[in-house]
Design a protein around this motif. Structure first.
Motif, mmCIF file in Angstrom:
data_model
loop_
_atom_site.group_PDB
_atom_site.id
_atom_site.type_symbol
_atom_site.label_atom_id
_atom_site.label_comp_id
_atom_site.label_asym_id
_atom_site.label_seq_id
_atom_site.Cartn_x
_atom_site.Cartn_y
_atom_site.Cartn_z
ATOM 1 N N ILE A 1 -17.999 9.500 -49.506
ATOM 2 C CA ILE A 1 -19.436 9.494 -49.249
ATOM 3 C C ILE A 1 -19.916 8.074 -48.944
ATOM 4 O O ILE A 1 -20.790 7.880 -48.109
ATOM 5 C CB ILE A 1 -20.240 10.162 -50.385
ATOM 6 C CG1 ILE A 1 -21.639 10.562 -49.887
ATOM 7 C CG2 ILE A 1 -20.347 9.279 -51.600
ATOM 8 C CD1 ILE A 1 -21.646 11.667 -48.890
ATOM 9 N N SER B 1 -18.953 7.512 -45.365
ATOM 10 C CA SER B 1 -19.879 8.232 -44.479
ATOM 11 C C SER B 1 -21.237 7.541 -44.413
ATOM 12 O O SER B 1 -21.866 7.483 -43.351
ATOM 13 C CB SER B 1 -20.063 9.669 -44.966
ATOM 14 O OG SER B 1 -18.850 10.364 -44.925
ATOM 15 N N TYR B 2 -21.679 7.005 -45.539
ATOM 16 C CA TYR B 2 -22.946 6.263 -45.600
ATOM 17 C C TYR B 2 -22.873 5.025 -44.700
ATOM 18 O O TYR B 2 -23.754 4.794 -43.865
ATOM 19 C CB TYR B 2 -23.207 5.875 -47.053
ATOM 20 C CG TYR B 2 -24.413 5.018 -47.291
ATOM 21 C CD1 TYR B 2 -25.685 5.575 -47.362
ATOM 22 C CD2 TYR B 2 -24.291 3.645 -47.485
ATOM 23 C CE1 TYR B 2 -26.805 4.791 -47.614
ATOM 24 C CE2 TYR B 2 -25.396 2.851 -47.734
ATOM 25 C CZ TYR B 2 -26.652 3.436 -47.801
ATOM 26 O OH TYR B 2 -27.758 2.644 -48.053
ATOM 27 N N HIS C 1 -23.935 14.545 -43.766
ATOM 28 C CA HIS C 1 -23.745 13.861 -45.043
ATOM 29 C C HIS C 1 -25.026 13.520 -45.801
ATOM 30 O O HIS C 1 -24.953 13.036 -46.934
ATOM 31 C CB HIS C 1 -22.940 12.577 -44.826
ATOM 32 C CG HIS C 1 -21.620 12.820 -44.178
ATOM 33 N ND1 HIS C 1 -20.562 13.433 -44.825
ATOM 34 C CD2 HIS C 1 -21.186 12.568 -42.921
ATOM 35 C CE1 HIS C 1 -19.543 13.531 -44.002
ATOM 36 N NE2 HIS C 1 -19.901 13.009 -42.831
ATOM 37 N N TRP C 2 -26.176 13.733 -45.179
ATOM 38 C CA TRP C 2 -27.453 13.365 -45.788
ATOM 39 C C TRP C 2 -28.322 14.605 -45.930
ATOM 40 O O TRP C 2 -28.453 15.394 -44.999
ATOM 41 C CB TRP C 2 -28.189 12.341 -44.927
ATOM 42 C CG TRP C 2 -27.479 11.050 -44.702
ATOM 43 C CD1 TRP C 2 -26.300 10.844 -44.057
ATOM 44 C CD2 TRP C 2 -27.923 9.757 -45.098
ATOM 45 N NE1 TRP C 2 -25.983 9.508 -44.028
ATOM 46 C CE2 TRP C 2 -26.971 8.813 -44.659
ATOM 47 C CE3 TRP C 2 -29.066 9.296 -45.777
ATOM 48 C CZ2 TRP C 2 -27.097 7.451 -44.880
ATOM 49 C CZ3 TRP C 2 -29.200 7.938 -45.993
ATOM 50 C CH2 TRP C 2 -28.219 7.026 -45.566
ATOM 51 N N ARG D 1 -24.418 16.021 -50.540
ATOM 52 C CA ARG D 1 -25.049 15.223 -49.488
ATOM 53 C C ARG D 1 -25.903 14.151 -50.144
ATOM 54 O O ARG D 1 -26.373 14.311 -51.279
ATOM 55 C CB ARG D 1 -25.939 16.101 -48.603
ATOM 56 C CG ARG D 1 -25.196 17.195 -47.880
ATOM 57 C CD ARG D 1 -26.147 18.090 -47.142
ATOM 58 N NE ARG D 1 -27.088 18.660 -48.114
ATOM 59 C CZ ARG D 1 -28.037 19.539 -47.819
ATOM 60 N NH1 ARG D 1 -28.203 19.941 -46.584
ATOM 61 N NH2 ARG D 1 -28.835 20.010 -48.754
#
Length: 117
Positions: free
Chosen positions: A4, A7-8, A27-28, A104
């Protein structure tokens, strides 16, 4: 939780609008809230505008992880750097991400540790 964080940071580094939107959707949370000393936004549109603004202010810079993330339950904290690829970061910050039930990003609390004058 390293995924994560990756991905951020990928979202912050995505210069292509379509790629950034794809990352945001994957992812959000649509209801994400983001707060740091310079900004307070919500939702995918708010985050997308913020990312675009930072990229315009620091063209060619990339976000990279600094150290290892620390996580428990549905939250992770980590330090990041922003600077030219392969160089010492110009800006260093510390973020805390809280995930929703679908894993997410639902809430971001950001702190700036080192900012250029």
């Amino acid at each position: 939780m390293s995924d994560i964080v990756r991905s951020y940071l990928d979202t912050w580094n995505a210069t292509d609008t379509d790629a950034r939107r794809t990352l945001l959707e994957a992812h959000w949370s649509p209801a994400v809230t983001y707060v740091d000393p310079m900004a307070e936004v919500c939702g995918h549109e708010g985050v997308e505008a913020l990312v675009g603004g930072v990229q315009a202010q620091f063209p060619g810079f990339v976000f990279t992880p600094v150290g290892e993330p620390d996580a428990h339950h549905r939250q992770v904290r980590f330090q990041w750097g922003l600077g030219p690829e392969g160089a010492e970061p110009v800006v260093v910050g510390f973020d805390v991400l809280v995930l929703d039930e679908q894993d997410r990003i639902a809430d971001v609390r950001g702190f700036l540790d080192r900012v250029p004058a």
